[in-house]
Design a protein around this motif. Structure first.
Motif, PDB file in Angstrom:
ATOM      1  N   ILE A   1       0.828  -1.215   0.000  1.00 35.13           N
ATOM      2  CA  ILE A   1       0.000   0.000   0.000  1.00 35.13           C
ATOM      3  C   ILE A   1       0.862   1.266   0.000  1.00 35.13           C
ATOM      4  O   ILE A   1       0.364   2.363   0.226  1.00 35.13           O
ATOM      5  CB  ILE A   1      -1.004   0.014   1.176  1.00 35.13           C
ATOM      6  CG1 ILE A   1      -0.286  -0.051   2.531  1.00 35.13           C
ATOM      7  CG2 ILE A   1      -2.019  -1.121   1.040  1.00 35.13           C
ATOM      8  CD1 ILE A   1      -1.201   0.212   3.733  1.00 35.13           C
ATOM      9  N   ARG A   2       2.148   1.132  -0.264  1.00 32.86           N
ATOM     10  CA  ARG A   2       3.057   2.276  -0.443  1.00 32.86           C
ATOM     11  C   ARG A   2       3.099   3.192   0.792  1.00 32.86           C
ATOM     12  O   ARG A   2       3.036   4.411   0.652  1.00 32.86           O
ATOM     13  CB  ARG A   2       2.661   3.127  -1.655  1.00 32.86           C
ATOM     14  CG  ARG A   2       2.410   2.381  -2.927  1.00 32.86           C
ATOM     15  CD  ARG A   2       3.703   1.801  -3.498  1.00 32.86           C
ATOM     16  NE  ARG A   2       3.481   1.359  -4.853  1.00 32.86           N
ATOM     17  CZ  ARG A   2       2.946   0.187  -5.192  1.00 32.86           C
ATOM     18  NH1 ARG A   2       2.605  -0.683  -4.252  1.00 32.86           N
ATOM     19  NH2 ARG A   2       2.768  -0.132  -6.455  1.00 32.86           N
ATOM     20  N   CYS A   3       3.216   2.610   1.969  1.00 24.77           N
ATOM     21  CA  CYS A   3       3.258   3.439   3.172  1.00 24.77           C
ATOM     22  C   CYS A   3       4.670   3.919   3.464  1.00 24.77           C
ATOM     23  O   CYS A   3       4.866   4.891   4.181  1.00 24.77           O
ATOM     24  CB  CYS A   3       2.712   2.656   4.369  1.00 24.77           C
ATOM     25  SG  CYS A   3       3.759   1.266   4.853  1.00 24.77           S
ATOM     26  N   GLY A   4       5.660   3.169   2.971  1.00 26.68           N
ATOM     27  CA  GLY A   4       7.049   3.566   3.202  1.00 26.68           C
ATOM     28  C   GLY A   4       7.637   3.087   4.521  1.00 26.68           C
ATOM     29  O   GLY A   4       8.791   3.375   4.817  1.00 26.68           O
ATOM     30  N   ALA A   5       6.867   2.319   5.306  1.00 24.19           N
ATOM     31  CA  ALA A   5       7.402   1.862   6.601  1.00 24.19           C
ATOM     32  C   ALA A   5       8.660   1.017   6.416  1.00 24.19           C
ATOM     33  O   ALA A   5       9.588   1.083   7.223  1.00 24.19           O
ATOM     34  CB  ALA A   5       6.348   1.063   7.371  1.00 24.19           C
ATOM     35  N   CYS A   6       8.710   0.225   5.344  1.00 25.42           N
ATOM     36  CA  CYS A   6       9.881  -0.641   5.139  1.00 25.42           C
ATOM     37  C   CYS A   6      11.116   0.181   4.799  1.00 25.42           C
ATOM     38  O   CYS A   6      12.239  -0.207   5.118  1.00 25.42           O
ATOM     39  CB  CYS A   6       9.596  -1.707   4.085  1.00 25.42           C
ATOM     40  SG  CYS A   6       9.257  -1.113   2.422  1.00 25.42           S
ATOM     41  N   LEU A   7      10.917   1.332   4.141  1.00 18.97           N
ATOM     42  CA  LEU A   7      12.057   2.211   3.848  1.00 18.97           C
ATOM     43  C   LEU A   7      12.553   2.840   5.146  1.00 18.97           C
ATOM     44  O   LEU A   7      13.756   2.864   5.427  1.00 18.97           O
ATOM     45  CB  LEU A   7      11.654   3.329   2.880  1.00 18.97           C
ATOM     46  CG  LEU A   7      11.518   3.021   1.386  1.00 18.97           C
ATOM     47  CD1 LEU A   7      10.357   2.081   1.125  1.00 18.97           C
ATOM     48  CD2 LEU A   7      11.343   4.298   0.599  1.00 18.97           C
ATOM     49  N   ASN A   8      11.594   3.336   5.925  1.00 18.63           N
ATOM     50  CA  ASN A   8      11.955   4.050   7.147  1.00 18.63           C
ATOM     51  C   ASN A   8      12.718   3.168   8.130  1.00 18.63           C
ATOM     52  O   ASN A   8      13.568   3.643   8.875  1.00 18.63           O
ATOM     53  CB  ASN A   8      10.706   4.597   7.845  1.00 18.63           C
ATOM     54  CG  ASN A   8       9.865   5.452   6.922  1.00 18.63           C
ATOM     55  OD1 ASN A   8      10.309   5.843   5.850  1.00 18.63           O
ATOM     56  ND2 ASN A   8       8.640   5.744   7.334  1.00 18.63           N
ATOM     57  N   GLY A   9      12.402   1.870   8.133  1.00 15.19           N
ATOM     58  CA  GLY A   9      13.042   0.960   9.081  1.00 15.19           C
ATOM     59  C   GLY A   9      14.304   0.329   8.546  1.00 15.19           C
ATOM     60  O   GLY A   9      15.058  -0.283   9.302  1.00 15.19           O
ATOM     61  N   CYS A  10      14.540   0.449   7.251  1.00 12.12           N
ATOM     62  CA  CYS A  10      15.638  -0.300   6.624  1.00 12.12           C
ATOM     63  C   CYS A  10      17.006   0.326   6.918  1.00 12.12           C
ATOM     64  O   CYS A  10      17.237   1.495   6.624  1.00 12.12           O
ATOM     65  CB  CYS A  10      15.420  -0.362   5.110  1.00 12.12           C
ATOM     66  SG  CYS A  10      16.785  -1.155   4.236  1.00 12.12           S
ATOM     67  N   PRO A  11      17.941  -0.462   7.474  1.00 13.41           N
ATOM     68  CA  PRO A  11      19.256   0.104   7.785  1.00 13.41           C
ATOM     69  C   PRO A  11      20.083   0.444   6.544  1.00 13.41           C
ATOM     70  O   PRO A  11      20.991   1.261   6.622  1.00 13.41           O
ATOM     71  CB  PRO A  11      19.930  -1.001   8.609  1.00 13.41           C
ATOM     72  CG  PRO A  11      19.233  -2.257   8.231  1.00 13.41           C
ATOM     73  CD  PRO A  11      17.822  -1.867   7.884  1.00 13.41           C
ATOM     74  N   VAL A  12      19.757  -0.185   5.417  1.00 11.71           N
ATOM     75  CA  VAL A  12      20.461   0.168   4.177  1.00 11.71           C
ATOM     76  C   VAL A  12      19.893   1.484   3.638  1.00 11.71           C
ATOM     77  O   VAL A  12      20.633   2.422   3.330  1.00 11.71           O
ATOM     78  CB  VAL A  12      20.360  -0.964   3.122  1.00 11.71           C
ATOM     79  CG1 VAL A  12      20.979  -0.527   1.802  1.00 11.71           C
ATOM     80  CG2 VAL A  12      21.029  -2.235   3.633  1.00 11.71           C
ATOM     81  N   PHE A  13      18.553   1.555   3.569  1.00  7.20           N
ATOM     82  CA  PHE A  13      17.934   2.788   3.078  1.00  7.20           C
ATOM     83  C   PHE A  13      18.359   3.992   3.922  1.00  7.20           C
ATOM     84  O   PHE A  13      18.708   5.046   3.394  1.00  7.20           O
ATOM     85  CB  PHE A  13      16.402   2.671   3.079  1.00  7.20           C
ATOM     86  CG  PHE A  13      15.722   3.898   2.528  1.00  7.20           C
ATOM     87  CD1 PHE A  13      15.406   3.983   1.180  1.00  7.20           C
ATOM     88  CD2 PHE A  13      15.434   4.991   3.348  1.00  7.20           C
ATOM     89  CE1 PHE A  13      14.815   5.131   0.656  1.00  7.20           C
ATOM     90  CE2 PHE A  13      14.853   6.137   2.840  1.00  7.20           C
ATOM     91  CZ  PHE A  13      14.542   6.209   1.488  1.00  7.20           C
TER      92      PHE A  13
END
Lengths: 483, 242
Positions: A326-338
């Motif tokens: 659903i394109r919330c971006g939570a996975c980006l915000n939590g990602c140590p690489v991102f």
């Protein structure tokens, strides 16, 4: 996934081949690093506080996953139902197999009404399609109206993040950009304060809204039972884009469908919380058809462009779970690489963990192999995903595709083959591990290896390696040591 | 008495044998006699994560056969235990008879601290460690096997040990197997942040449950000239950490 030379093959331009180079560049950028530090701490904390207020959040995630899975199993039926409702409401639905078709359709719709100016609200699908340059080639002036998108449009950059396209920029950078871009509107004084910058963008953009012939929006959700599109924003610009111009075109992916308004309610609770820890977004709007005779205002035409561009190839494949996104971006915000390198390093409009799965599906694994490989599989993304997408597993599946197609770098491929062979021969394995230890001891100075050759040199670029002391475990165990 | 087979893992076998012996000592304290099958090799994690599914499947079948005689398989690594317990069953279809043995292996495989507390019911260890220690949650153990409280419970029972809260203890250290050699700059940045958090606790040592993360963190500390020590949780619990 797609046969070669298929004219309807998915299309997306990426520069993901340069991930390592881009990442190095990002790591050297002090301004960016400062922003990333605050971003990583802040967004994670916001989400945690937001969801801690909802004890049933876990159950909501399960239900959302189940609703999306049900939709994906019956996608054709729901899309048909949605189309029928849109037509019944006086709107039109257009189907685009890939980016070229979508751009052609949108270009044609704009040409039909002789559009000179288009105002857009934030839409990742139109970023994926590279719609703006297509319309500009047609002589149409396109204005992004989401503040972040507007800034990166002026700076000719790609979005940093699917939710916050300009989060990587400082107010000083924005000030410079506005100063340069807004001269043409007679704004010659340089503003530097945050509120003043927002005010200036609002003043400039308000005129574009008034002037626009067509408003283009995305759609966060499509509601099958009513033929509505749902827009979730914090700035209200999507509502202006959808209602002020005479023509409204909504562009989105075929996977955005939910069956009912009640289902929509569930997703509207999940999305803002997962994105920013908010219990609701500032604006939640439903658009259902064009202006009716009884309505005081609204657009005369209501067109929805439903984009496939690789999505139906994912359906029924090992990547189907990704279509729940659903394109919330939570996975980006939590990602140590991102949070170390930022969105631009990925070379794709979809970055972070979701982008590492989505990008190869659209641009091909040959171009995007770096993205599913640039992950430690730490699992944080899966932990925070509101629709429980097993992101590390899906990235792993891309590595499997890469391996099957012999795209995996030769050295690594050879190494894995040799490793599997040795691991199948225990005597040889014991010998190799003992020898390995001895070699490292010989290479070490005061117990530490400072430089390793070849591929392993990546290790000693950043750190030392402590050489093992004594023989291998199995060697010592065989000699009778037990504790 | 239940038979425990210890799977020492490749990194422990080659790089840090002491962790294997510490594990044997702890299993003995918990009342188990543990054996180490000499023909053990690799669980196939590098192949699994490198896209070589067939290679990983071969090694899964091999390990399942080797450990068939044991009631429990204990692994002093969250990521190797996670590979076996969480990922192995996905290698085979439900209907696949070949997979039966592998599913049985998965069901009886435990990460060391989880086995000691959740299965053996251990609440304390006989060990001493003088000073402050920070604990880093290695990702696979934490997220694939829910190893969180188990090591902390046992660490708190170590005499003289002051357990420090490590900020962002659940954030990856940047090891990630091949990731750290393929993307050294990104990995380097991730471990840099981890070191800053560890240094901030003013602990004199840091412990964790995976030897891969240990090599990464201790290697980065050494490069920096830091004297903070890095231990595997088993070494601390067995009283082998100084």
């Amino acid at each position: 996934m797609t046969p070669p030379n298929d004219q309807h093959a998915p299309e997306m331009h990426v520069t993901s081949e340069r991930f390592s180079e881009n990442a190095r560049h990002a790591l050297d950028d002090k301004v960016l690093q400062g922003g990333l530090f605050i971003f990583a701490k802040g967004f994670t904390a916001l989400r945690e506080i937001g969801i801690s207020q909802v004890p049933e959040f876990g159950d909501m995630r399960d239900r959302a996953r189940d609703v999306k899975n049900h939709v994906l199993e019956n996608l054709g039926d729901y899309l048909k139902q949605f189309e029928e409702r849109v037509i019944a409401n006086g709107g039109r639905v257009h189907w685009a197999r890939n980016a070229s078709e979508a751009n052609e359709i949108i270009g044609r719709l704009c040409a039909e009404v002789n559009a000179k100016t288009v105002v857009k609200s934030k839409s990742m699908v139109t970023e994926e399609l590279e719609l703006n340059p297509h319309l500009e080639k047609q002589g149409i002036e396109v204005f992004e109206s989401d503040l972040g998108e507007y800034i990166i449009q002026l700076r000719k950059e790609k979005p940093f993040h699917i939710v916050g396209p300009a989060l990587h920029l400082t107010k000083e950078q924005v000030s410079d950009t506005f100063y340069e871009a807004h001269q043409r509107y007679g704004r010659t004084e340089k503003v530097t304060e945050k509120e003043a910058l927002v005010r200036e963008a609002r003043i400039v953009l308000r005129e574009r809204f008034k002037q626009a012939d067509v408003g283009i929006t995305g759609a966060n959700f499509l509601v099958a039972e009513t033929g509505s599109i749902a827009l979730v924003t914090n700035e209200g610009n999507a509502d202006l884009s959808a209602t002020l111009p005479k023509h409204h075109i909504a562009v989105t992916g075929i996977e955005k469908i939910v069956p009912t308004l009640e289902d929509l309610g569930l997703f509207l609770r999940l999305l803002p919380r997962s994105a920013l820890g908010l219990d609701t977004a500032n604006y939640l709007s439903l658009y259902t058809g064009p202006k009716r005779d009884s309505d005081p205002d609204g657009p005369e035409t209501f067109d929805i462009v439903l984009v496939d561009n690789g999505r139906s190839d994912m359906l029924g494949s090992e990547f189907q779970d990704m279509l729940r996104c659903i394109r919330c971006g939570a996975c980006l915000n939590g990602c140590p690489v991102f949070t170390s390198v930022g969105g631009q390093a990925y070379g794709s409009v979809y970055s972070g963990p979701m982008g590492a799965v989505w990008t190869p599906a659209l641009a091909g694994i040959t171009h995007a192999a770096n993205l599913p490989n640039a992950s430690t599989f730490c699992g944080k993304c899966e932990e925070v995903c509101p629709v429980r997408i097993p992101l590390p597993n899906l990235m792993r599946h891309w590595r499997e595709r890469e391996f099957e197609k012999h795209y995996t770098p030769t050295g690594q491929r050879w190494g894995m083959g040799a490793w599997r062979w040795i691991a199948g021969k225990p005597a040889l394995y014991r010998l190799a591990s003992s020898m390995g230890g001895r070699v490292l001891r010989a290479m070490a100075r005061k117990g530490w290896v400072k430089k390793l050759p070849g591929f392993a040199g990546g290790w000693t670029e950043m750190r030392d390696l402590k050489a093992p002391e004594g023989g291998s475990f199995l060697e010592q165990y065989e000699k009778g040591r037990r504790s | 008495m239940a038979k425990v087979g210890l799977f020492v893992t490749c990194i422990v076998n080659t790089m840090r044998p002491e962790i294997g012996f510490a594990s044997l000592k702890l299993l003995e304290q918990a009342g188990f006699e543990a054996e180490v099958p000499r023909d053990q090799t690799c669980c196939g994690q590098p192949n699994m994560n490198g896209g070589d599914k067939a290679g990983a499947k071969d090694l899964a079948l091999r390990l399942a056969k080797l450990y068939a005689p044991y009631d429990y398989v204990v692994v002093p690594s969250g990521s190797c235990a996670g590979t076996i317990r969480t990922h192995y069953p996905d290698f085979f279809d439900e209907s696949d008879a070949e997979g039966e043995r592998v599913r049985a292996l998965a069901a009886k495989t435990w990460e060391l601290t989880s086995f000691l507390t959740d299965v053996a019911g251990m609440k304390e260890v006989e060990a001493r460690f003088d000073g402050a220690l920070a604990y880093h949650d290695s990702c696979a153990g934490l997220r694939e096997l829910k190893v969180k409280q188990q090591p902390r419970t046992l660490l708190k029972s170590v005499e003289g040990l002051e357990l420090k809260d490590l900020p962002d203890a659940e954030v990856c250290c940047g090891f990630g197997g091949l990731f750290c050699v393929k993307y050294p700059d990104v990995s380097g940045e991730m471990v840099r942040k981890k070191l800053a958090d560890i240094e901030g606790t003013e602990a004199r040592a840091v412990a964790m449950g995976d030897a891969g993360c240990m090599l990464n963190i201790e290697g980065a500390l050494a490069r920096k000239g830091s004297d903070i020590k890095v231990w595997h949780v088993a070494e601390v619990l067995a009283g082998l950490a100084k």
